[in-house]
Every structure is written in C-alpha cells, then in structure tokens.
Design a protein around this motif. Structure first.
Motif, PDB file in Angstrom:
ATOM      1  N   LEU A 156       0.567  -1.941  -0.046  1.00  0.00           N
ATOM      2  CA  LEU A 156       0.417  -0.066   0.316  1.00  0.00           C
ATOM      3  C   LEU A 156       1.086   1.394   0.263  1.00  0.00           C
ATOM      4  N   PHE A 157       1.551   1.421   0.910  1.00  0.00           N
ATOM      5  CA  PHE A 157       2.969   2.831   0.998  1.00  0.00           C
ATOM      6  C   PHE A 157       3.219   2.161  -0.068  1.00  0.00           C
ATOM      7  N   ILE A 158       4.278   1.188  -0.635  1.00  0.00           N
ATOM      8  CA  ILE A 158       4.818   2.190  -2.035  1.00  0.00           C
ATOM      9  C   ILE A 158       3.545   2.382  -3.671  1.00  0.00           C
ATOM     10  N   THR A 159       2.565   2.025  -3.644  1.00  0.00           N
ATOM     11  CA  THR A 159       1.649   2.006  -4.021  1.00  0.00           C
ATOM     12  C   THR A 159       1.648   2.932  -4.739  1.00  0.00           C
ATOM     13  N   GLN A 160       0.991   4.318  -3.730  1.00  0.00           N
ATOM     14  CA  GLN A 160       1.587   5.797  -4.084  1.00  0.00           C
ATOM     15  C   GLN A 160       1.951   6.635  -4.303  1.00  0.00           C
ATOM     16  N   TYR A 161       2.731   5.815  -4.467  1.00  0.00           N
ATOM     17  CA  TYR A 161       4.058   6.109  -5.314  1.00  0.00           C
ATOM     18  C   TYR A 161       4.349   5.939  -6.869  1.00  0.00           C
ATOM     19  N   TYR A 162       3.943   5.065  -7.358  1.00  0.00           N
ATOM     20  CA  TYR A 162       4.180   4.368  -8.566  1.00  0.00           C
ATOM     21  C   TYR A 162       2.737   4.330  -9.421  1.00  0.00           C
ATOM     22  N   VAL A 163       0.940   4.693  -8.476  1.00  0.00           N
ATOM     23  CA  VAL A 163       0.026   4.639  -8.872  1.00  0.00           C
ATOM     24  C   VAL A 163      -0.371   5.779  -9.357  1.00  0.00           C
ATOM     25  N   SER A 164      -0.778   5.902 -10.248  1.00  0.00           N
ATOM     26  CA  SER A 164      -2.196   7.415 -10.087  1.00  0.00           C
ATOM     27  C   SER A 164      -3.482   6.712 -10.175  1.00  0.00           C
ATOM     28  N   ASP A 165      -4.088   5.762 -10.152  1.00  0.00           N
ATOM     29  CA  ASP A 165      -5.045   5.100 -10.209  1.00  0.00           C
ATOM     30  C   ASP A 165      -5.691   4.105  -8.419  1.00  0.00           C
ATOM     31  N   PHE A 166      -5.424   5.334  -7.368  1.00  0.00           N
ATOM     32  CA  PHE A 166      -5.487   4.133  -6.029  1.00  0.00           C
ATOM     33  C   PHE A 166      -6.526   3.571  -5.761  1.00  0.00           C
ATOM     34  N   LEU A 167      -7.694   3.981  -6.367  1.00  0.00           N
ATOM     35  CA  LEU A 167      -9.148   2.753  -6.500  1.00  0.00           C
ATOM     36  C   LEU A 167      -8.800   2.064  -6.759  1.00  0.00           C
ATOM     37  N   GLY A 168      -8.778   1.864  -7.658  1.00  0.00           N
ATOM     38  CA  GLY A 168      -8.228   0.407  -8.312  1.00  0.00           C
ATOM     39  C   GLY A 168      -6.868  -0.755  -8.299  1.00  0.00           C
ATOM     40  N   ALA A 169      -5.429   0.250  -7.683  1.00  0.00           N
ATOM     41  CA  ALA A 169      -4.713  -0.706  -7.168  1.00  0.00           C
ATOM     42  C   ALA A 169      -4.968  -0.686  -5.583  1.00  0.00           C
ATOM     43  N   PHE A 170      -5.946  -0.775  -4.634  1.00  0.00           N
ATOM     44  CA  PHE A 170      -5.979  -0.445  -3.411  1.00  0.00           C
ATOM     45  C   PHE A 170      -7.082  -1.936  -3.644  1.00  0.00           C
ATOM     46  N   ILE A 171      -8.027  -1.706  -4.248  1.00  0.00           N
ATOM     47  CA  ILE A 171      -8.602  -2.543  -4.460  1.00  0.00           C
ATOM     48  C   ILE A 171      -8.639  -4.063  -4.818  1.00  0.00           C
ATOM     49  N   MET A 172      -7.288  -4.250  -5.399  1.00  0.00           N
ATOM     50  CA  MET A 172      -6.119  -4.781  -6.204  1.00  0.00           C
ATOM     51  C   MET A 172      -5.366  -5.944  -4.752  1.00  0.00           C
ATOM     52  N   LEU A 173      -5.148  -4.800  -3.934  1.00  0.00           N
ATOM     53  CA  LEU A 173      -4.228  -5.203  -3.282  1.00  0.00           C
ATOM     54  C   LEU A 173      -5.569  -6.027  -1.898  1.00  0.00           C
ATOM     55  N   LYS A 174      -6.452  -5.146  -1.645  1.00  0.00           N
ATOM     56  CA  LYS A 174      -7.464  -5.705  -0.996  1.00  0.00           C
ATOM     57  C   LYS A 174      -7.318  -7.084  -1.449  1.00  0.00           C
ATOM     58  N   ILE A 175      -7.841  -7.275  -2.112  1.00  0.00           N
ATOM     59  CA  ILE A 175      -8.398  -8.976  -2.835  1.00  0.00           C
ATOM     60  C   ILE A 175      -6.173  -9.755  -2.755  1.00  0.00           C
ATOM     61  N   PHE A 176      -5.635  -9.214  -2.570  1.00  0.00           N
ATOM     62  CA  PHE A 176      -4.550 -10.097  -2.680  1.00  0.00           C
ATOM     63  C   PHE A 176      -4.785  -9.988  -1.386  1.00  0.00           C
ATOM     64  N   TYR A 177      -4.725  -9.444  -0.181  1.00  0.00           N
ATOM     65  CA  TYR A 177      -4.251  -9.531   1.163  1.00  0.00           C
ATOM     66  C   TYR A 177      -4.996 -10.561   1.957  1.00  0.00           C
ATOM     67  N   SER A 178      -6.272 -10.853   0.863  1.00  0.00           N
ATOM     68  CA  SER A 178      -7.298 -11.449   1.598  1.00  0.00           C
ATOM     69  C   SER A 178      -6.641 -13.007   1.377  1.00  0.00           C
ATOM     70  N   TYR A 179      -5.913 -12.989   0.040  1.00  0.00           N
ATOM     71  CA  TYR A 179      -6.002 -15.077  -0.260  1.00  0.00           C
ATOM     72  C   TYR A 179      -4.101 -14.962   0.359  1.00  0.00           C
ATOM     73  N   PHE A 180      -3.643 -13.539   0.289  1.00  0.00           N
ATOM     74  CA  PHE A 180      -2.007 -14.436   0.848  1.00  0.00           C
ATOM     75  C   PHE A 180      -2.192 -14.936   2.335  1.00  0.00           C
ATOM     76  N   LEU A 181      -3.220 -13.840   2.665  1.00  0.00           N
ATOM     77  CA  LEU A 181      -3.530 -14.545   4.298  1.00  0.00           C
ATOM     78  C   LEU A 181      -3.903 -15.896   4.925  1.00  0.00           C
ATOM     79  N   CYS A 182      -4.515 -16.264   3.780  1.00  0.00           N
ATOM     80  CA  CYS A 182      -5.190 -17.476   3.909  1.00  0.00           C
ATOM     81  C   CYS A 182      -4.526 -18.461   3.828  1.00  0.00           C
TER      82      CYS A 182
END
Length: 407
Positions: A355-381
């Motif tokens: 999440l931290f590095i995304t704010q510096y390299y991605v302009s579309d915060f909404l789309g990037a944060f959605i993808m990372l939310k999905i990643f977090y759920s599957y990665f935790l499991c």
C-alpha cells in the motif's frame, strides 16, 4: 451439528445482511462522497470497540466448551466488564479528538451493542445453548439493523444517528439483564480465571488487532495521502465485500465448539465437511451479489456505475473467509497462538508495504487498492494453510481419510 439450526441461523444472517445492505445503499444515496469518507473513519472507531474485550472473548471460544459452570460464569462476567470499561475509554478518546460528536458517538454505541451481543452469542454457542444464542442474535444485530434501516429510510440521516444511540442502549440493557443469571462474580475466582486465560487472551487480542489493522490500513492511507472523496468512493466499492464477509464468518461460528473439542482431543486441523457447509451459502451469496451490483449502483446513483467492475472484482476476496475463521480457531485450540500472530503479522507487513509504495507509483489509487485488498485476503489464507502443512510435516495429522473416526 443440526442442519436445521444452521439453516435458520444462516437465514437470520441473510436478514441482517439485508438490513446492512439497505443502510449502506441509503448512505450512498443520501450522502456525498465526502460524508461517506467521514462515515468510513467513524466505522474504524466503531470496529475498535469490538476489540475492547482485550482477548477474553476469544477465551470463551477456547475454554467454555471444556470448563465447569462456575468458571464459565466468571469468565462471562469479566469479559463483559472489561468490554464496557474499554468502550468508555475509547469513547472518551474519540470524542476528545474528533469533531462530529453526534456521528462518532452513535457509531461507538452501535459498536458497543454489537460487541456485547457477540460476547453473549459466543457464550451460549460454546455451551450449545442454541435457543438462547438464536434469541440474542435475533435481537442484536438482526432487529437492531432492520429497525435502523427503516428509520434511515423514513426519517433521514440525523434521525438515524439519534435512533442508533437509543436502540443500542436498549439492546445492551435488555441482553445483559436477560443473561444476568449466567454471570457470577467473586474477587478470588476472577483472579483465578484471569491467571488462566491472560496469556492466551493477550495473544489472541494481539492477533485480532493485527487483523483489524488489515481492515483499516487501506482506509487510513487513502485518508492521509488522497482525500475523503476518494475514500468515500473506495468505501462504496468495498461495501458488498464487507457485507458478504458476514456469511462465512457467521456460519463458521457454529462449528467452533466442535472444532475446538476435536482439535484439542485429536490434533485434527483440517475440516473438509465444515468448509463445504460454509462454502455453499458463501458462493451462493457471491453469485447473487455479483449479478445485482450494476442494478444496485444504478438505483442509488447512476454516477456510481463506473464502480461496477471494481465492486464486482473485490467480491471475490470473500472466498478465503470460507477457511480463515476455522483456521484461526484451530490455531487457538492447538495453543499455537504465537505462530498465529507471526503469520498474521507477516501478511499485514507485506500488505502495508505494498500500500505504501503504491501511492508513489500508481495514479489510480482506487483500482490499485482494490487489487491489493483481494491480494491480502488470499495471501492471509495461503499463509495459514502453509503453516498447517508445516504442522502436518512435523507430525500432527492434517487430513483424515473419508469415513475415518475421530475420538
């Protein structure tokens, strides 16, 4: 486990979910994205109240199925007492540092009522007092949520906040009074119970806080590095996922007592039948929600149709929660709480870094944060599963053959 009971409880969870859907739909339709950002922050404070038990609520799941009545009664009293004290402290802190006192206090009381109801529901469930558990759950959150939705629809947002304060207080007083005979207190027994559960309770609290941070960290980043309007749009995209989590987490709770007993007795740590029962309503809900999202957003506000794809995409993040609650309960029953914290902490550190590095390299915060939310759920499991496989390789039996008996 009685399938009729599970079916009834699942139906109630759907009714509760419907109430939450209506509330969120009405929020989105009535309020500006800026105000929705304020509500997203208020919900963080609301969720923090749910951790005011300081881990004792998790000890109910771990010890109540195997303890005597006197010990259980003392544990229930201590859990509700500490939950109430924590609520007072959190409320004072929130009201000192935030501006909209009416909004924040109503959400805090709402969270307190839900927390008290969850403690009592878990206690009755752990004792297999199914009728009483159903009564608690029906009153709070189901009746509470549906009545809130009606008041919001009929009388508007300000009336909703005032009504939430009143109905939350009524719920707390009613539920505590109804279950007052299940609570016993003496200084000696309280100190003895605390000495037994303090270590496990603290570790489970730490894990809960880590998971809560996983819920809140993306919103905190958006509020800090973007603006509340983007946070409001992000909250709209996530509302279906947040509501859908209710299904697997609610259904899985029915299996906690049996999972605890079997895991303690046999070291069994994988439960295919239980996962299947949890998966059926979860996948059914996912399909239904995926189909109605475009119609729902169009009904609320046609301007939100641009959020259809992000909202649909993030709904798939609910699938790992078919497994996650049972995995956590297994860790608890095996007294592997330090390992549980390690796994949860590793996942949240990686998630926060991304999440931290995304704010510096991605302009579309909404789309990037959605993808990372999905990643977090599957990665935790995935991390939970990897550690369970590790346990299996070190001698603890994971998979039972079909038809194999456990004693």
């Amino acid at each position: 486990m009685k399938l009729k009971l599970i079916g009834t409880f699942t139906l109630l969870s759907y009714v509760n979910q419907l109430g939450n859907v209506l509330i969120n739909f009405l929020f989105i339709g009535m309020l500006t994205p800026l105000m929705l950002g304020d509500i997203a922050l208020a919900k963080i404070w609301m969720r923090s109240v749910d951790y005011g038990h300081l881990g004792l609520r998790h000890s109910i799941d771990r010890y109540t199925p195997i303890w005597d009545i006197h010990s259980n009664s003392t544990l229930l009293f201590l859990t509700l007492l500490i939950t109430s004290i924590s609520f007072i402290i959190i409320s004072i802190c929130a009201l000192l540092f935030l501006d909209d006192m009416h909004l924040v206090f109503s959400f805090l009381l709402w969270g307190y009522a839900l927390s008290v109801a969850t403690v009592l529901k878990n206690f009755n469930r752990a004792l297999s007092q199914d009728k009483e558990m159903m009564i608690v759950y029906t009153f709070c959150p189901v009746i509470l949520t549906i009545s809130q939705a009606l008041v919001l629809f009929l009388f508007g947002f300000d009336s909703f906040l005032s009504f939430t304060i009143v109905i939350s207080l009524v719920s707390v007083f009613y539920l505590i009074n109804r279950n007052r005979f299940d609570m016993k207190y003496s200084m000696k027994s309280s100190l003895l119970i605390l000495s037994k559960v303090k270590s496990s309770s603290f570790l489970l609290l730490v894990n809960s806080i880590i998971l809560f941070f996983g819920f809140a960290v993306d919103r905190i980043f958006l509020a800090s590095f973007s603006d509340k309007t983007v946070l409001g749009l992000y909250s709209i995209a996530l509302f279906a996922f947040s509501l859908m989590q209710i299904v697997p987490t609610t259904v899985s709770q029915f299996f906690f007592p049996d999972v605890t007993k079997k895991t303690v007795r046999t070291n069994k740590i994988f439960y295919p039948r239980e996962f299947t029962v949890i998966a059926i309503p979860t996948i059914t809900t996912l399909i239904l929600v995926y189909c109605i999202i475009p119609f729902g957003l169009e009904f609320i506000n046609k301007e939100y149709l641009v959020l259809v794809e992000p909202t649909r995409m993030v709904t798939f993040a609910v699938l790992p929660y078919v497994f996650i609650p049972i995995f956590i309960q297994v860790f608890n029953a095996l007294d592997k709480r330090k390992e549980l914290i390690l796994v949860s902490l590793l996942s949240i550190v990686i998630y926060t870094f991304l999440l931290f590095i995304t704010q510096y390299y991605v302009s579309d915060f909404l789309g990037a944060f959605i993808m990372l939310k999905i990643f977090y759920s599957y990665f935790l499991c995935f991390l939970y599963l990897v550690f369970l496989i590790y346990i299996n390789r070190t001698g603890i039996k994971v998979f039972y053959k079909c038809g194999e008996e456990t004693h």
